[in-house]
Design a protein around this motif. Structure first.
Motif, PDB file in Angstrom:
ATOM      1  N   TYR A 104       0.602  -1.476  -0.486  1.00  0.00           N
ATOM      2  CA  TYR A 104       0.057   0.175   0.289  1.00  0.00           C
ATOM      3  C   TYR A 104       0.804   1.378   0.039  1.00  0.00           C
ATOM      4  N   ASP A 105       0.270   2.281  -0.225  1.00  0.00           N
ATOM      5  CA  ASP A 105       1.257   4.045  -0.092  1.00  0.00           C
ATOM      6  C   ASP A 105       1.474   3.564   1.109  1.00  0.00           C
ATOM      7  N   ASP A 106       2.924   4.837   1.323  1.00  0.00           N
ATOM      8  CA  ASP A 106       4.194   4.400   1.902  1.00  0.00           C
ATOM      9  C   ASP A 106       3.736   4.891   3.592  1.00  0.00           C
ATOM     10  N   GLU A 107       1.878   5.633   3.524  1.00  0.00           N
ATOM     11  CA  GLU A 107       1.366   6.231   4.919  1.00  0.00           C
ATOM     12  C   GLU A 107       1.101   6.122   5.489  1.00  0.00           C
ATOM     13  N   PHE A 108       0.933   4.068   4.713  1.00  0.00           N
ATOM     14  CA  PHE A 108       0.439   3.927   5.726  1.00  0.00           C
ATOM     15  C   PHE A 108       1.457   2.612   6.420  1.00  0.00           C
ATOM     16  N   ALA A 109       3.067   2.805   6.265  1.00  0.00           N
ATOM     17  CA  ALA A 109       3.651   2.209   6.862  1.00  0.00           C
ATOM     18  C   ALA A 109       4.323   2.026   7.869  1.00  0.00           C
ATOM     19  N   ALA A 110       4.344   3.757   8.223  1.00  0.00           N
ATOM     20  CA  ALA A 110       4.993   5.207   9.289  1.00  0.00           C
ATOM     21  C   ALA A 110       4.787   3.373  10.549  1.00  0.00           C
ATOM     22  N   GLY A 111       6.172   3.898  11.004  1.00  0.00           N
ATOM     23  CA  GLY A 111       6.220   3.358  11.995  1.00  0.00           C
ATOM     24  C   GLY A 111       6.225   1.957  12.592  1.00  0.00           C
ATOM     25  N   GLU A 112       5.832   0.929  11.371  1.00  0.00           N
ATOM     26  CA  GLU A 112       5.344  -0.293  11.390  1.00  0.00           C
ATOM     27  C   GLU A 112       7.177  -0.533  11.253  1.00  0.00           C
ATOM     28  N   THR A 113       7.243  -2.130  11.882  1.00  0.00           N
ATOM     29  CA  THR A 113       8.449  -3.151  12.689  1.00  0.00           C
ATOM     30  C   THR A 113       8.454  -4.370  11.333  1.00  0.00           C
ATOM     31  N   ARG A 114       9.657  -4.588  11.556  1.00  0.00           N
ATOM     32  CA  ARG A 114       9.572  -6.270  11.036  1.00  0.00           C
ATOM     33  C   ARG A 114      10.922  -6.922  11.567  1.00  0.00           C
ATOM     34  N   ALA A 115      10.043  -8.377  11.874  1.00  0.00           N
ATOM     35  CA  ALA A 115      11.239  -8.950  12.855  1.00  0.00           C
ATOM     36  C   ALA A 115      12.022  -9.450  11.993  1.00  0.00           C
ATOM     37  N   ALA A 116      14.123  -9.408  12.555  1.00  0.00           N
ATOM     38  CA  ALA A 116      15.280  -9.246  12.199  1.00  0.00           C
ATOM     39  C   ALA A 116      15.705 -10.558  13.362  1.00  0.00           C
ATOM     40  N   ARG A 117      17.070 -11.394  12.771  1.00  0.00           N
ATOM     41  CA  ARG A 117      18.100 -11.704  14.294  1.00  0.00           C
ATOM     42  C   ARG A 117      19.680 -10.410  14.042  1.00  0.00           C
ATOM     43  N   ASP A 118      20.066 -10.344  14.935  1.00  0.00           N
ATOM     44  CA  ASP A 118      21.012  -9.800  15.008  1.00  0.00           C
ATOM     45  C   ASP A 118      22.353 -11.010  14.824  1.00  0.00           C
ATOM     46  N   GLY A 119      23.653 -10.429  14.853  1.00  0.00           N
ATOM     47  CA  GLY A 119      24.725 -11.008  14.681  1.00  0.00           C
ATOM     48  C   GLY A 119      24.890 -12.386  15.216  1.00  0.00           C
ATOM     49  N   GLN A 120      24.643 -12.324  16.639  1.00  0.00           N
ATOM     50  CA  GLN A 120      24.117 -13.853  17.769  1.00  0.00           C
ATOM     51  C   GLN A 120      22.737 -14.659  17.579  1.00  0.00           C
ATOM     52  N   GLY A 121      22.353 -14.770  16.277  1.00  0.00           N
ATOM     53  CA  GLY A 121      20.924 -14.739  16.186  1.00  0.00           C
ATOM     54  C   GLY A 121      19.761 -14.541  16.790  1.00  0.00           C
ATOM     55  N   LYS A 122      19.321 -13.398  17.574  1.00  0.00           N
ATOM     56  CA  LYS A 122      18.953 -13.307  18.315  1.00  0.00           C
ATOM     57  C   LYS A 122      17.780 -12.280  17.424  1.00  0.00           C
ATOM     58  N   ARG A 123      16.153 -12.419  17.781  1.00  0.00           N
ATOM     59  CA  ARG A 123      15.301 -12.207  17.822  1.00  0.00           C
ATOM     60  C   ARG A 123      15.589 -10.817  17.301  1.00  0.00           C
ATOM     61  N   ILE A 124      15.442  -9.767  16.566  1.00  0.00           N
ATOM     62  CA  ILE A 124      15.313  -8.301  16.928  1.00  0.00           C
ATOM     63  C   ILE A 124      14.195  -8.035  16.188  1.00  0.00           C
ATOM     64  N   MET A 125      13.413  -6.928  16.323  1.00  0.00           N
ATOM     65  CA  MET A 125      12.482  -5.714  15.371  1.00  0.00           C
ATOM     66  C   MET A 125      13.248  -4.091  14.422  1.00  0.00           C
ATOM     67  N   VAL A 126      13.250  -4.478  13.024  1.00  0.00           N
ATOM     68  CA  VAL A 126      13.470  -3.584  12.179  1.00  0.00           C
ATOM     69  C   VAL A 126      12.942  -2.646  12.315  1.00  0.00           C
ATOM     70  N   ASP A 127      13.073  -1.441  11.098  1.00  0.00           N
ATOM     71  CA  ASP A 127      11.924  -0.586  10.157  1.00  0.00           C
ATOM     72  C   ASP A 127      11.789  -1.810   9.743  1.00  0.00           C
ATOM     73  N   ALA A 128      10.571  -1.444   9.218  1.00  0.00           N
ATOM     74  CA  ALA A 128       9.997  -2.476   8.242  1.00  0.00           C
ATOM     75  C   ALA A 128      10.210  -1.876   6.163  1.00  0.00           C
ATOM     76  N   LYS A 129      10.792  -0.325   6.553  1.00  0.00           N
ATOM     77  CA  LYS A 129      11.756  -0.588   4.718  1.00  0.00           C
ATOM     78  C   LYS A 129      12.511  -0.840   4.687  1.00  0.00           C
ATOM     79  N   MET A 130      13.610  -1.268   6.120  1.00  0.00           N
ATOM     80  CA  MET A 130      14.612  -1.670   5.738  1.00  0.00           C
ATOM     81  C   MET A 130      14.840  -3.271   4.650  1.00  0.00           C
ATOM     82  N   ASP A 131      15.520  -2.221   3.881  1.00  0.00           N
ATOM     83  CA  ASP A 131      15.431  -4.183   3.112  1.00  0.00           C
ATOM     84  C   ASP A 131      16.615  -4.450   3.929  1.00  0.00           C
ATOM     85  N   TYR A 132      17.280  -6.407   3.296  1.00  0.00           N
ATOM     86  CA  TYR A 132      18.187  -6.735   3.407  1.00  0.00           C
ATOM     87  C   TYR A 132      19.802  -6.289   3.582  1.00  0.00           C
TER      88      TYR A 132
END
Length: 146
Positions: free
Chosen positions: A92-120
């Motif tokens: 959807y239009d970017d205006e709906f994604a403001a402040g959203e997050t997505r799950a990721a892993r840090d360097g040790q494999g721990k689950r973290i949340m990052v900005d939804a707009k962040m690419d790999y």
């Protein structure tokens, strides 16, 4: 299912499991695309898993937006390869994604949340190549090596 398929077809368990996982991902993806169409969604966003096991092809496609009518499994829609863990979300239009997050892993494999707009690639640079502090429940927590 994997065990039953392996026994019935006389193949290695891991090959049967790979086939079942990949075909299940394909069916799930097709059902998702059908639901998008029924809801009137015209575009989808490709989401790769943000960890160190993600394939090069999925890394490249992460966060890209495609027209639903041009989706093609193995080209711009998962699964891209055997055991593919990538998925899609309606775009959807970017205006709906403001402040959203997505799950990721840090360097040790721990689950973290990052900005939804962040690419790999951005995730990898920030949390794997050069670990940066992240905010977790309002506290600064340093990830990666000290």
């Amino acid at each position: 299912m994997s065990r039953q398929l392996a026994q019935r077809m006389g193949v290695d368990y891991h090959r049967a499991e790979c086939l079942i996982r990949t075909e299940s991902a394909f069916v799930r993806g097709q059902a998702t695309a059908d639901a998008y169409a029924q809801m009137g969604v015209t575009h989808y966003q490709y989401l790769a898993t943000l960890d160190n096991r993600t394939s090069q092809v999925c890394r490249r496609l992460d966060n890209q937006v495609f027209e639903l009518r041009q989706k093609a499994a193995g080209v711009n829609y998962p699964p891209m390869h055997p055991r593919c863990r990538s998925t899609t979300i309606p775009y959807y239009d970017d205006e709906f994604a403001a402040g959203e997050t997505r799950a990721a892993r840090d360097g040790q494999g721990k689950r973290i949340m990052v900005d939804a707009k962040m690419d790999y690639n951005t995730w990898h640079k920030r949390y794997i190549d050069q670990p940066q502090p992240v905010t977790d429940a309002g506290l600064n927590v340093f990830m990666g090596t000290a």
